[in-house]
Design a protein around this motif. Structure first.
Motif, short mmCIF file in Angstrom:
data_model
loop_
_atom_site.label_atom_id
_atom_site.label_comp_id
_atom_site.label_asym_id
_atom_site.label_seq_id
_atom_site.Cartn_x
_atom_site.Cartn_y
_atom_site.Cartn_z
N HIS A 225 15.25 -26.19 24.79
CA HIS A 225 15.12 -27.06 23.76
C HIS A 225 14.77 -27.02 22.65
CE1 HIS A 225 11.45 -24.76 25.23
NE2 HIS A 225 10.55 -24.74 24.08
N LEU A 226 15.12 -25.86 21.70
CA LEU A 226 14.47 -25.85 19.96
C LEU A 226 15.53 -26.21 19.49
CD1 LEU A 226 12.42 -22.15 20.58
CD2 LEU A 226 11.15 -24.49 20.38
N LEU B 214 15.84 -38.34 22.64
CA LEU B 214 15.87 -36.70 24.38
C LEU B 214 14.95 -37.18 24.80
CD1 LEU B 214 16.38 -33.83 22.13
CD2 LEU B 214 18.23 -34.83 23.83
N GLY B 215 14.47 -38.43 24.65
CA GLY B 215 12.82 -39.14 25.74
C GLY B 215 11.68 -38.27 25.43
N SER B 216 11.50 -37.77 23.91
CA SER B 216 10.09 -36.79 24.18
C SER B 216 9.47 -37.70 23.64
CB SER B 216 10.38 -36.00 23.53
OG SER B 216 9.59 -35.27 23.16
N ALA B 217 8.05 -38.05 24.52
CA ALA B 217 6.85 -38.65 23.67
C ALA B 217 6.10 -38.72 22.24
CB ALA B 217 5.85 -39.83 24.28
N ASP B 218 6.47 -37.32 22.97
CA ASP B 218 5.03 -36.48 21.67
C ASP B 218 6.35 -35.79 20.07
OD1 ASP B 218 3.22 -36.48 24.43
OD2 ASP B 218 4.04 -34.61 24.77
N ARG B 219 5.38 -36.03 19.41
CA ARG B 219 5.44 -35.03 17.99
C ARG B 219 5.74 -34.38 18.25
NH1 ARG B 219 1.87 -34.81 12.51
NH2 ARG B 219 4.26 -34.40 11.38
N PRO C 85 11.58 -32.21 25.94
CA PRO C 85 10.98 -31.49 26.97
C PRO C 85 11.14 -29.31 27.10
CG PRO C 85 11.28 -33.67 26.97
CD PRO C 85 11.99 -32.50 26.30
N ARG C 86 10.69 -28.99 27.61
CA ARG C 86 10.67 -27.34 28.35
C ARG C 86 11.76 -27.81 29.23
NH1 ARG C 86 8.64 -23.18 26.43
NH2 ARG C 86 7.42 -23.70 25.57
N GLY C 87 12.62 -26.74 28.79
CA GLY C 87 13.29 -26.58 30.51
C GLY C 87 14.99 -28.05 30.36
N SER C 88 15.29 -28.47 29.00
CA SER C 88 16.22 -29.94 28.55
C SER C 88 16.70 -28.81 27.47
CB SER C 88 15.85 -30.88 28.25
OG SER C 88 14.83 -30.77 27.37
N ASP C 89 18.04 -29.75 27.53
CA ASP C 89 18.50 -28.93 25.97
C ASP C 89 18.05 -29.87 24.63
OD1 ASP C 89 20.75 -28.01 24.84
OD2 ASP C 89 22.25 -28.19 25.97
N ALA C 90 18.10 -29.56 23.85
CA ALA C 90 18.32 -29.83 22.47
C ALA C 90 19.64 -30.38 21.46
CB ALA C 90 17.53 -29.12 21.35
#
Length: 580
Positions: A425-426, A452-457, A475-480
């Motif tokens: 995710h990095l 990627l569906g992340s609402a957080d900054r 999100p942790r566990g997904s691919d960036a």
């Protein structure tokens, strides 16, 4: 110890193991141990008995060794507030130096000194040598036994030595003299004493023995470290990666540059294994959550009724609280026994005792965990009310695993394969100017994170003085990787001159930079590290990047620059114990 963190040294949540080791090694090289606790535990047939020692130690100056070290004001204040006796440490502390340095100095004592003759060309130097030769020759022909040459500067004193060596070769086999440097009011001078050949030989043997004894005395505490190694017993510490690094740097040999070589060094000096009670407590999920500091952990394990979760585990395994072994102090070692033991908090010996007691009880707790997970009750005689020797079998899988603070990796493995955390995710952003702040980078990456569906900054962690960032964009566990193009475009649109790549690509470039020769280089160097003084084949630790320094797009190290000063003081103690 005199400190834990330097101003240029800070632990980051996303540190690689190599970088975390570089930070710990830097601290171990710059600070020193001032107090060492050692507690040896013996099973006497019914309980564990502790033989606990508390040593004040300090490096002593000997020819060729004068340890310079940093002192952190917070650490000194912490020591003073807990009754540390600075006078006892400095005046009566046991000396120490690395065993490798001691052995090298002892070997040098046995070597024949070889003087390289200096070529004398200046008229003044020629006249000085001639005058010295005449004075010594006249003395050799007379009846006086002693001759003191006039005090001179270092270069002229070397010429005096050289002249005496040359005249020694002209004497018959029965005549000789020795040259000794002695102090005087005018400065050091050379004193010559006539002796027969036999007397000179005996004198030189005596001087060699004296020099060797002074080196052994100065290295004193290294002998304790060697005894721990040679015992073959497991070493135990609590949250002890700093302890391990400081101990090896101080008593074994200077730490190597690479993480791989450090692991080999640990295995060499701890052949009986190495256990971390903080990690053992964390592995008992739900039992000591948030309560695994050494003092709190010790209280729960010696009085298990204070922890309902621990009591439930013991009962579920088919035994009550008496499944935990009794721990006591051996006769003659009752310093830490009684109602006032709290006043010894943070004294190294007391911490070592608590660590060993925790280990003995944690072995039994893990045995209970194994009994529950396997569906069988404990077959230990403790079930019937009798006490049994703790069994190390059920904690052997944790051998060499040391707890990691402030990291997405919970432990580092010194006796096996390294952990490979899931960091897909990095994104790695590099090529930035020195001093770049995280805020603009995180804001720039927001569009890519939204894809990627992340609402957080996104959270951006700076390395190398702000020239590089690791950005948690997914999100942790997904691919960036799907957002890489968007991230690159966002950087360009924001006017930020930088490049982005996936964590996997960056990690591979680091591996290529380090090369595949780390293991071979460390073995070839015999774990010498800086002690030879030679390096292994590994990359040196990264230095702080200054604004006028160019930085390549792909780097092989991560090192933070100018971290904020820590407000919490470093603990002065070394928590160590040996189970026997």
């Amino acid at each position: 110890m005199t400190g834990l963190f330097t101003n240029d040294n800070q632990q980051n949540y996303l540190d690689e193991l190599e970088d975390r080791y570089a930070q710990v090694a830097e601290s171990a090289r710059k600070f020193i141990i001032t107090q060492f606790g050692l507690s040896c535990f013996i099973w006497d047939g019914s309980r564990l008995q502790a033989h606990t020692y508390n040593f004040y130690i300090v490096p002593r100056e000997v020819p060729g060794f004068n340890k310079r070290f940093l002192v952190d004001s917070g650490a000194i204040g912490f020591l003073a507030s807990h009754g540390f006796d600075f006078n006892k440490c400095l005046k009566h502390g046991i000396g120490y130096m690395p065993a490798s340095l001691r052995d090298r100095r002892l070997a040098q004592v046995e070597e024949e000194r070889v003087y390289r003759p200096a070529t004398v060309s200046k008229d003044a130097d020629v006249a000085f040598v001639q005058a010295c030769e005449a004075a010594v020759s006249q003395w050799l022909q007379g009846t006086e036994r002693h001759l003191s040459l006039p005090p001179v500067n270092g270069y002229q004193r070397m010429l005096q030595y050289q002249t005496c060596e040359r005249l020694q070769a002209t004497l018959d086999s029965q005549s000789s003299f020795v040259v000794k440097r002695v102090p005087s009011l005018e400065g050091p001078l050379l004193k010559l004493t006539k002796m027969t050949t036999e007397e000179k030989a005996a004198y030189e043997l005596e001087q060699k023995a004296a020099r060797g004894a002074s080196i052994v005395e100065a290295a004193g505490f290294a002998t304790v470290m060697e005894a721990m190694r040679d015992s073959g017993k497991p070493g135990v510490g609590h949250n002890c990666i700093f302890d391990v690094a400081y101990v090896l740097e101080s008593f074994a040999q200077p730490l190597p540059e690479s993480w791989t070589a450090f692991k080999l060094l640990v295995q060499k000096w701890f052949p009986g294994g190495l256990y971390d009670t903080k990690h053992l407590a964390r592995e008992l999920l739900g039992i000591f959550e948030g309560r695994n500091h050494l003092g709190d952990l010790f209280g729960q394990l010696t009085e298990p009724e204070r922890n309902p979760s621990l009591m439930a585990l013991l009962q579920a395994s088919g035994a009550g609280s008496n499944q935990l072994p009794s721990v006591d102090h051996a006769p003659g070692f009752q310093r830490y026994q009684g109602a006032e033991t709290e006043r010894f908090a943070h004294e190294a010996g007391y911490d070592a005792y608590m660590t060993g007691a925790c280990f003995g009880c944690l072995m039994a707790a893990h045995e209970a965990k194994h009994a529950c997970s396997s569906g069988t009750s404990s077959s230990s005689p403790m079930v019937t009310g009798q006490e049994s020797r703790p069994d190390i079998t059920h904690v052997q899988e944790y051998n060499g695993r040391l707890n990691m603070m402030r990291s997405d990796m919970h432990w580092m493995n010194l006796f096996g394969e390294d952990l490979q955390p899931d960091r897909r995710h990095l994104l790695h952003v590099h090529g930035l100017p020195y001093g770049t702040r995280p805020g603009p980078i995180a804001e720039c990456m927001a569009a890519a994170a939204a894809k990627l569906g992340s609402a957080d900054r996104p959270r951006a962690t700076a390395f190398c003085g702000g020239t590089e960032f690791l950005v948690e964009i997914a999100p942790r566990g997904s691919d960036a990787e799907p957002a890489l193009d968007i991230a690159t475009t966002s950087l360009q649109q924001s006017g930020i001159q930088a490049k982005a790549q996936t964590y996997a690509t960056w990690k591979a470039s680091r591996g290529q930079d380090r090369g595949s020769s780390d293991m071979a280089a460390s073995q070839a160097a015999g774990w010498q590290g800086r002690a030879g003084m030679q390096r292994t084949g590994a990359q040196p630790p990264a230095k702080r990047i200054r604004p006028n320094q160019a930085r390549p797009a792909l780097v092989s190290e991560i090192q933070p620059a100018t971290p904020p000063r820590r407000s919490d003081a470093a603990s002065p103690t070394k928590r160590w114990c040996t189970i026997m």
